[in-house]
Design a protein around this motif. Structure first.
Motif, mmCIF file in Angstrom:
data_model
loop_
_atom_site.group_PDB
_atom_site.id
_atom_site.type_symbol
_atom_site.label_atom_id
_atom_site.label_comp_id
_atom_site.label_asym_id
_atom_site.label_seq_id
_atom_site.Cartn_x
_atom_site.Cartn_y
_atom_site.Cartn_z
ATOM 1 N N PHE A 121 0.812 -1.216 0.000
ATOM 2 C CA PHE A 121 0.000 0.000 0.000
ATOM 3 C C PHE A 121 0.848 1.270 0.000
ATOM 4 C CE2 PHE A 121 -2.202 -3.382 2.328
ATOM 5 C CZ PHE A 121 -3.370 -3.487 1.572
ATOM 6 N N LEU A 122 2.170 1.131 0.119
ATOM 7 C CA LEU A 122 3.045 2.290 0.209
ATOM 8 C C LEU A 122 3.754 2.612 -1.096
ATOM 9 C CD1 LEU A 122 4.672 1.567 3.692
ATOM 10 C CD2 LEU A 122 2.815 3.163 3.188
ATOM 11 N N GLY A 123 3.562 1.780 -2.088
ATOM 12 C CA GLY A 123 4.207 2.027 -3.372
ATOM 13 C C GLY A 123 5.700 1.790 -3.362
ATOM 14 N N ILE A 124 6.166 0.925 -2.484
ATOM 15 C CA ILE A 124 7.591 0.599 -2.412
ATOM 16 C C ILE A 124 7.773 -0.877 -2.724
ATOM 17 C CG2 ILE A 124 8.232 2.421 -0.800
ATOM 18 C CD1 ILE A 124 7.928 0.520 1.483
ATOM 19 N N ASN A 125 8.983 -1.240 -3.019
ATOM 20 C CA ASN A 125 9.240 -2.610 -3.444
ATOM 21 C C ASN A 125 10.551 -3.097 -2.845
ATOM 22 O OD1 ASN A 125 9.059 -5.058 -4.809
ATOM 23 N ND2 ASN A 125 10.113 -4.258 -6.614
ATOM 24 N N TYR A 126 10.471 -4.158 -2.063
ATOM 25 C CA TYR A 126 11.656 -4.824 -1.523
ATOM 26 C C TYR A 126 11.658 -6.262 -2.038
ATOM 27 C CZ TYR A 126 11.724 -0.953 1.831
ATOM 28 O OH TYR A 126 11.752 0.288 2.413
ATOM 29 N N SER A 127 12.824 -6.780 -2.301
ATOM 30 C CA SER A 127 12.906 -8.159 -2.782
ATOM 31 C C SER A 127 12.631 -9.128 -1.630
ATOM 32 C CB SER A 127 14.300 -8.423 -3.365
ATOM 33 O OG SER A 127 15.283 -8.368 -2.356
ATOM 34 N N ILE A 128 12.122 -10.287 -1.982
ATOM 35 C CA ILE A 128 11.857 -11.316 -0.984
ATOM 36 C C ILE A 128 13.149 -11.721 -0.276
ATOM 37 C CG2 ILE A 128 10.992 -13.653 -0.617
ATOM 38 C CD1 ILE A 128 8.834 -11.646 -1.313
ATOM 39 N N VAL A 129 14.247 -11.758 -1.012
ATOM 40 C CA VAL A 129 15.538 -12.142 -0.423
ATOM 41 C C VAL A 129 15.953 -11.153 0.654
ATOM 42 C CG1 VAL A 129 17.990 -12.521 -0.883
ATOM 43 C CG2 VAL A 129 16.270 -13.305 -2.525
#
Length: 274
Positions: free
Chosen positions: A131-139
């Motif tokens: 909901f924040l428009g950010i993206n972190y990798s699962i790793v």
């Protein structure tokens, strides 16, 4: 181990039965996330400079989110140690102290209970990512989880040490409120702290949350994709005595901090509660 598990299990049971505590602890972190993440995003971009290499794609919300998670760990870990004083008031602590359980196991059990609660609430903050428009990798998220638990243990040890000296909930809340806010603002969680006055910089460098926030940002943010100027402007190059610290060194510091404080809490239990 049975004594440690019993103390841990009791604190976990109390946490899951208290729904107001479960959801109320998210109020301040989300508020800070909205204020600093949304309100200061444009300001921080303009300060860095839109023409600077690597600044155009910089997302301030992505920068501040690991700090918000660390703030959640700090507040929950420390305030969870309030149960020690409540146990004193209701006589439960006396029952534990006269049992065959050693003081070390009591301290470790209370620490693990508080840190487990803080860790779960920190993990629940990751539900906000879509909901924040950010993206972190699962790793990166999987890498940061073990460190989050270690940081929660360190901060729970701090709360446990404070609670071991006090006998009233009012005194505990007053001291914690005075302690927690400076630890948050002088950790780099919400804004860079690389241009502080010299006397304030000393507090920044001895603050365990500083190293916790720095490790979480290095693990979650793709720091290498940012230019050196952007990293310096956002305080992503933490240094001590003019030398940039590594993630391994920061983890060792947090681990040593946890061991020292849990030993001090054990000694305090022996002196004040024997």
């Amino acid at each position: 181990m049975e004594g440690i598990y019993a103390i841990w299990y009791r604190d976990m049971t109390k946490f899951f039965r208290d729904r107001a505590r479960l959801f109320g602890s998210f109020t301040m972190p989300i508020l800070f996330l909205l204020i600093f993440g949304g309100g200061m995003s444009g300001t921080m971009k303009s300060l860095i400079g839109s023409g600077m290499n690597g600044a155009g794609d910089f997302n301030y919300v992505e920068f501040v989110f690991p700090g918000i998670v660390a703030m959640t760990l700090l507040m929950t870990s420390v305030f969870s140690s309030l149960s020690v004083i409540q146990d004193k008031e209701f006589g439960y602590m006396k029952e534990i102290l006269v049992s065959p359980i050693s003081r070390v196991n009591i301290a470790v059990g209370k620490m693990l209970g508080a840190s487990s609660v803080a860790f779960m609430q920190g993990v629940m903050m990751f539900l906000l990512i879509p909901f924040l428009g950010i993206n972190y990798s699962i790793v990166s998220i999987l890498q940061v989880l073990p460190f989050m638990f270690l940081l929660a243990c360190a901060l729970s040890s701090l709360g446990l040490l404070i609670a071991s000296f006090l006998k009233s909930t009012q005194g505990f809340q007053l001291i914690v409120q005075v302690l927690v806010m400076p630890m948050i603002f002088l950790s780099g969680a919400l804004f860079p702290v690389n241009n502080m006055p010299s006397w304030m910089n000393v507090i920044v460098k001895v603050n365990p949350v500083t190293y916790g926030v720095d490790v979480m940002k290095k693990l979650m943010i793709d720091v290498e994709s940012l230019s050196p100027l952007v990293r310096d402007a956002m305080g992503l190059n933490l240094s001590v005595f003019g030398r940039q610290v590594t993630i391994f060194e920061e983890i060792i510091f947090i681990l040593c901090f946890t061991i020292i404080l849990i030993l001090l809490a054990t000694i305090s239990f022996r002196r004040t509660n024997a």
